[in-house]
Scaffold this active site. Sequence first.
Site, PDB file in Angstrom:
ATOM      1  N   ASP A  61       0.897  -1.125  -0.087  1.00  0.00           N
ATOM      2  CA  ASP A  61      -0.012  -0.071   0.085  1.00  0.00           C
ATOM      3  C   ASP A  61       0.871   1.234  -0.122  1.00  0.00           C
ATOM      4  O   ASP A  61       1.439   1.481   1.034  1.00  0.00           O
ATOM      5  CB  ASP A  61      -1.014   0.002   1.223  1.00  0.00           C
ATOM      6  CG  ASP A  61      -1.652   1.068   1.213  1.00  0.00           C
ATOM      7  OD1 ASP A  61      -1.571   2.220   0.579  1.00  0.00           O
ATOM      8  OD2 ASP A  61      -2.681   1.272   2.170  1.00  0.00           O
ATOM      9  N   TYR A 153      -9.626  13.905  -7.094  1.00  0.00           N
ATOM     10  CA  TYR A 153      -8.692  13.701  -8.155  1.00  0.00           C
ATOM     11  C   TYR A 153      -7.934  14.707  -8.819  1.00  0.00           C
ATOM     12  O   TYR A 153      -6.637  14.800  -9.038  1.00  0.00           O
ATOM     13  CB  TYR A 153      -9.239  12.933  -9.373  1.00  0.00           C
ATOM     14  CG  TYR A 153      -8.775  12.225 -10.425  1.00  0.00           C
ATOM     15  CD1 TYR A 153      -8.082  11.010 -10.103  1.00  0.00           C
ATOM     16  CD2 TYR A 153      -8.470  12.718 -11.765  1.00  0.00           C
ATOM     17  CE1 TYR A 153      -7.465  10.008 -11.129  1.00  0.00           C
ATOM     18  CE2 TYR A 153      -7.535  12.034 -12.550  1.00  0.00           C
ATOM     19  CZ  TYR A 153      -7.296  10.667 -12.262  1.00  0.00           C
ATOM     20  OH  TYR A 153      -6.277  10.169 -13.383  1.00  0.00           O
ATOM     21  N   LYS A 157      -3.786  15.346  -8.357  1.00  0.00           N
ATOM     22  CA  LYS A 157      -2.904  15.357  -9.720  1.00  0.00           C
ATOM     23  C   LYS A 157      -2.283  16.743  -9.846  1.00  0.00           C
ATOM     24  O   LYS A 157      -1.336  16.848 -10.479  1.00  0.00           O
ATOM     25  CB  LYS A 157      -3.823  14.973 -10.955  1.00  0.00           C
ATOM     26  CG  LYS A 157      -4.580  13.493 -11.094  1.00  0.00           C
ATOM     27  CD  LYS A 157      -3.199  12.342 -10.904  1.00  0.00           C
ATOM     28  CE  LYS A 157      -4.137  11.217 -11.155  1.00  0.00           C
ATOM     29  NZ  LYS A 157      -2.713   9.836 -11.084  1.00  0.00           N
TER      30      LYS A 157
END
Length: 258
Positions: A61, A153, A157
């Site tokens: 992980d 997201y 990013k």
Amino acid sequence: MLKDKVAMISGSASGIGLEIAKVFLNEGAKVVFTDIDQDKLDHVVQSFQTKNFECIGIVADVSDEEDVKNLVNQTVKHYGRIDILINNAGLQHVANIEDFPTDKFKQMIDIMLVGTFIMTKYVLPIMKNQQYGRILNMSSINGLVGFSGKSAYNSAKHGIIGLTKVTALETAQDGITVNAICPGYIDTPLVRGQMEDLAKTRNVSINQVLDEVLFPLIPQKQLVDIQEVADYSVFIASDKAKSVTGQAIVIDGGYTAQ
């Protein structure tokens, strides 16, 4: 171009990570597959090992510091070095901010942004000692522009691009290059799931998402071929791109050109 280079690729049991791993193996690299899904990872690694490709799989992980330490230590113990790191692990969830679960937001940031930081943190000393390394961080066009419904997201990013630039500056004289790849919409399970979520939030079909939501934003009116991203990754990871560092490299069919 990558003969005998040792490449560690996160999230490589499927999608972009798997495609990059395939191309790297065909280029002669030794690949360390890492993913959180033990069954998928075992299946993928065994499928390549039976074809006599040099690779291993290590479950990790990327948001867990102890997992990453173990991953890096096992890799160095097995191969003696790490030449290429590709931070690709990711996930998606689409919802408007007021409906976005806070736990899901934190999870996405932890895996995509904090995970990229942790992986880089523990690989950098090895690369600096070697005076050689290539780090590729998987960002997105959503690291450059916003998109409604993708707060986590987009945040992750965008952060990856900032982290990429800082890492490139800190390693500029150590024989290490650090770049972010910003793909547009690619036909992968992650993007297909994203299109399903977008279809639900807009109450339309997936085909309508393509025709009415995505294609109007893409001048080429097509999804990016996953092979393009993998092939470009080979170039950036090779010595042919030794002066390319700190860049956010866009492969998007013209999406961000408008």
